[in-house]
Design a protein around this motif. Structure first.
Motif, PDB file in Angstrom:
ATOM      1  N   TYR A  32     -90.808 -89.350  31.048  1.00  0.00           N
ATOM      2  CA  TYR A  32     -89.516 -88.821  30.609  1.00  0.00           C
ATOM      3  C   TYR A  32     -88.660 -89.920  29.962  1.00  0.00           C
ATOM      4  N   ILE A  33     -88.054 -89.601  28.838  1.00  0.00           N
ATOM      5  CA  ILE A  33     -87.028 -90.443  28.239  1.00  0.00           C
ATOM      6  C   ILE A  33     -85.931 -89.550  27.671  1.00  0.00           C
ATOM      7  N   SER A  34     -84.735 -90.091  27.607  1.00  0.00           N
ATOM      8  CA  SER A  34     -83.635 -89.400  26.937  1.00  0.00           C
ATOM      9  C   SER A  34     -82.782 -90.441  26.218  1.00  0.00           C
ATOM     10  N   PHE A  35     -82.123 -89.976  25.161  1.00  0.00           N
ATOM     11  CA  PHE A  35     -81.299 -90.860  24.338  1.00  0.00           C
ATOM     12  C   PHE A  35     -80.003 -90.136  24.038  1.00  0.00           C
ATOM     13  N   ARG A  36     -78.900 -90.753  24.414  1.00  0.00           N
ATOM     14  CA  ARG A  36     -77.583 -90.133  24.249  1.00  0.00           C
ATOM     15  C   ARG A  36     -76.686 -91.083  23.445  1.00  0.00           C
ATOM     16  N   GLY A  37     -75.835 -90.498  22.592  1.00  0.00           N
ATOM     17  CA  GLY A  37     -74.849 -91.285  21.852  1.00  0.00           C
ATOM     18  C   GLY A  37     -73.536 -90.549  21.781  1.00  0.00           C
ATOM     19  N   ARG A  38     -72.430 -91.276  21.919  1.00  0.00           N
ATOM     20  CA  ARG A  38     -71.127 -90.614  21.865  1.00  0.00           C
ATOM     21  C   ARG A  38     -70.040 -91.601  21.458  1.00  0.00           C
ATOM     22  N   LYS A  39     -69.079 -91.107  20.726  1.00  0.00           N
ATOM     23  CA  LYS A  39     -67.937 -91.919  20.335  1.00  0.00           C
ATOM     24  C   LYS A  39     -66.974 -92.009  21.501  1.00  0.00           C
ATOM     25  N   ILE A  40     -66.635 -93.222  21.922  1.00  0.00           N
ATOM     26  CA  ILE A  40     -65.714 -93.404  23.042  1.00  0.00           C
ATOM     27  C   ILE A  40     -64.383 -93.998  22.586  1.00  0.00           C
ATOM     28  N   HIS A  41     -64.297 -94.295  21.280  1.00  0.00           N
ATOM     29  CA  HIS A  41     -63.099 -94.926  20.725  1.00  0.00           C
ATOM     30  C   HIS A  41     -63.259 -94.863  19.205  1.00  0.00           C
ATOM     31  N   PRO A  42     -62.177 -94.848  18.428  1.00  0.00           N
ATOM     32  CA  PRO A  42     -62.358 -94.835  16.968  1.00  0.00           C
ATOM     33  C   PRO A  42     -63.221 -95.985  16.448  1.00  0.00           C
ATOM     34  N   TYR A  43     -63.334 -97.063  17.237  1.00  0.00           N
ATOM     35  CA  TYR A  43     -64.101 -98.228  16.800  1.00  0.00           C
ATOM     36  C   TYR A  43     -65.386 -98.437  17.616  1.00  0.00           C
ATOM     37  N   LEU A  44     -65.599 -97.633  18.668  1.00  0.00           N
ATOM     38  CA  LEU A  44     -66.707 -97.895  19.586  1.00  0.00           C
ATOM     39  C   LEU A  44     -67.581 -96.660  19.768  1.00  0.00           C
TER      40      LEU A  44
END
Length: 242
Positions: free
Chosen positions: A152-164
């Motif tokens: 099993y693998i998973s990959f998540r991405g999310r904006k946590i700040h306008p610059y990050l």
């Protein structure tokens, strides 16, 4: 007539001398000194500047703000605040002053603010200055494989700040080796891989683990694809594009 005039002038001089000696007015003097940071009240970032409101300790209530000295190399900003004493009679109790400084910046990124406490000590804090950045890479979550065979693998991405932008990779790894998420820069691509920190170990304890990294907007702007794999299990590679 001349003797009378001399007597009159002498009398005036004597009276002035007596008045000056008997005056209760204290001798006034001024003093200027650096005052240490006591507390950061607020830090506000705008498109072009950082506005810092802070409290500084003074020896007594009769000290007032005099000037700020700001050393700014656009990455580290050193703030020193001076206060001035005008020689008033004052209660001998420690007091404070509140002052607002505006710091102008030319580039986005992590900025370290260093507030003077004494010649060998500073109070440090780090802020993110976003300038006019606004990350456009979409949030995502992709998973593959199965826990039954630890593929099993998973990959998540999310904006946590306008610059990050935060990425998280999850997969099975060996605890004893240490587990890290390594980033490799490739043309138009950032490749992340779950891997061990050290070599051979006597025991192996498998565990499902998540690791994260933060990508700044200026780096993310240079790529079109984010990818992830788990080197422990040689799993498939997950690719996410804009």
């Amino acid at each position: 007539m001349i003797q009378k005039l001399i007597f009159t002038v002498s009398l005036i001089a004597l009276l002035f001398s007596i008045y000056s000696c008997n005056s209760d007015e204290p001798t006034r003097f001024t003093e200027i000194r650096l005052v240490p940071i006591e507390k950061i009240d607020s830090i506000i970032t705008t498109q072009t500047q950082i506005i810092v409101k802070a409290k500084y300790t003074t020896p007594d209530p009769c000290w007032a703000f005099y000037k700020s000295e700001i050393i700014n190399n656009d990455t580290t900003i050193i703030l020193k605040v001076y206060a001035k004493y005008e020689g008033q009679n004052c209660p001998q109790v420690v007091s404070s002053i509140t002052h607002i400084d505006t710091i102008y910046l030319s580039s986005a990124g992590f900025k370290k603010l260093r507030f003077w406490q004494n010649d060998s000590l500073y109070k440090d804090t780090t802020v993110v200055f976003a300038s006019n950045y606004n990350i456009t890479f979409p949030d995502f979550f992709v998973e593959r494989g199965s826990d039954t065979d630890s593929s099993y693998i998973s990959f998540r991405g999310r904006k946590i700040h306008p610059y990050l932008f935060e990425v998280e990779g999850t997969g099975w790894g060996i605890i004893e080796t240490g587990i890290l998420l390594e980033k490799i820069s490739q043309p138009q691509k950032l490749f992340f891989q779950l891997m061990g920190e050290c070599g051979t170990v006597l025991t192996q304890t498998w565990n499902k683990t998540s690791r994260t990294q933060i990508i700044t907007a200026d780096i993310l702007d240079t790529v079109n694809t984010l990818a992830f794999t788990n080197l422990y299990r040689n799993t498939d590679t997950i690719n996410v594009s804009r």
